[in-house]
Design a protein around this motif. Structure first.
Motif, PDB file in Angstrom:
ATOM      1  N   VAL A  50       0.836  -1.201   0.000  1.00 45.58           N
ATOM      2  CA  VAL A  50       0.000   0.000   0.000  1.00 45.58           C
ATOM      3  C   VAL A  50       0.872   1.253   0.000  1.00 45.58           C
ATOM      4  N   CYS A  51       1.936   1.249   0.799  1.00 45.96           N
ATOM      5  CA  CYS A  51       2.854   2.398   0.825  1.00 45.96           C
ATOM      6  C   CYS A  51       3.437   2.667  -0.552  1.00 45.96           C
ATOM      7  N   SER A  52       3.796   1.614  -1.255  1.00 44.51           N
ATOM      8  CA  SER A  52       4.371   1.765  -2.589  1.00 44.51           C
ATOM      9  C   SER A  52       3.386   2.441  -3.535  1.00 44.51           C
ATOM     10  N   VAL A  53       2.126   2.030  -3.466  1.00 47.85           N
ATOM     11  CA  VAL A  53       1.098   2.634  -4.314  1.00 47.85           C
ATOM     12  C   VAL A  53       0.899   4.100  -3.947  1.00 47.85           C
ATOM     13  N   LEU A  54       0.845   4.385  -2.659  1.00 48.05           N
ATOM     14  CA  LEU A  54       0.606   5.760  -2.208  1.00 48.05           C
ATOM     15  C   LEU A  54       1.761   6.679  -2.591  1.00 48.05           C
ATOM     16  N   ARG A  55       2.988   6.175  -2.508  1.00 42.13           N
ATOM     17  CA  ARG A  55       4.144   6.981  -2.919  1.00 42.13           C
ATOM     18  C   ARG A  55       4.088   7.283  -4.413  1.00 42.13           C
ATOM     19  N   SER A  56       3.688   6.299  -5.185  1.00 45.07           N
ATOM     20  CA  SER A  56       3.580   6.494  -6.629  1.00 45.07           C
ATOM     21  C   SER A  56       2.517   7.543  -6.957  1.00 45.07           C
TER      22      SER A  56
END
Length: 234
Positions: free
Chosen positions: A67-73
């Motif tokens: 989820v963090c990866s998606v939010l950073r993107s």
């Protein structure tokens, strides 16, 4: 500014700015729209606020790092001024009736004196503004709105009231609000709104205002306020 903060086992808080204003609100709402599209049914809820978005996710279907990866993107791709990016950026325009009479506005005289104007001018100035809902909190249906006109920007009371009636129209600093239910409160009370902001029927809660909505206040006389269901008791 972009910062991710743990908010629990199944929640992440994303900070997008340091200052709450119209531009930040638009970025927040654009981020919400993109998070919903990117994460879909992995989400349990997405809660926007002044400068941040809290994302609640299903831990049985995904994990924190994904989820963090998606939010950073999403944050990396978010334009600095995403004026056309958020479907909810303009929100609904809602007009709410307000009775500004002295019998429901215990702080109106003090506000008027501080602003160097008469009580009637306080009502006119307050009602002339179009407010934006920046956050929901404190109590169900309580919408933090801004921005209050400069002359009316008084601080909160030194000693909060033990009970503020439902529908009380209040100001504090740059913010404006309506108390959706009776509760303690420390804001300056300048009127009363008869329109319910929160209801719960058969276990289904309903909130009138949402983050991003625009709110106008329409002054009404005492008789109309009472006809609309308004109460005069404190």
């Amino acid at each position: 500014m972009f910062q991710i903060v743990d908010a629990g086992d199944t929640s992440i808080c994303v900070y997008l700015a340091e200052r709450a204003d119209e531009s930040t609100l638009t970025r927040v709402l654009a981020f919400v729209d993109r998070a919903k599209m990117a994460l879909g049914d992995l989400l349990l809820d997405v809660v926007p606020s002044y400068c941040s978005v809290t994302v609640y996710f299903d831990l049985l279907r995904t994990d924190y790092f994904s989820v963090c990866s998606v939010l950073r993107s999403i944050a990396d791709d978010l334009p600095v001024e995403p004026l056309a990016q958020a479907a909810s950026a303009d929100g609904k325009l809602i007009t709410l009736p307000v009775y500004y009479g002295g019998d429901v506005a215990p702080d109106a005289l003090r506000v008027a004196q501080a602003a160097g104007m008469c009580i009637e001018d306080v009502a006119h100035l307050h009602a002339a503004e179009t407010y934006r809902v920046f956050a929901l909190g404190f109590r169900p249906g309580f919408a933090f709105m801004g921005s209050t006109p400069e002359p009316l920007r008084l601080p909160r009371l030194d000693t909060p009231r033990k009970r503020v009636p439902a529908g009380a129209v209040a100001i504090a600093g740059t913010q404006a609000a309506i108390y959706p239910s009776a509760s303690p409160g420390g804001w300056n009370l300048i009127g009363r709104c008869p329109t319910p902001l929160f209801s719960c029927v058969n276990g289904a809660p309903s909130v009138l205002l949402a983050v991003g909505d625009r709110v106008r206040f329409k002054p009404v006389e005492r008789e109309e306020y009472l006809a609309l269901g308004g109460q005069l008791d404190a």
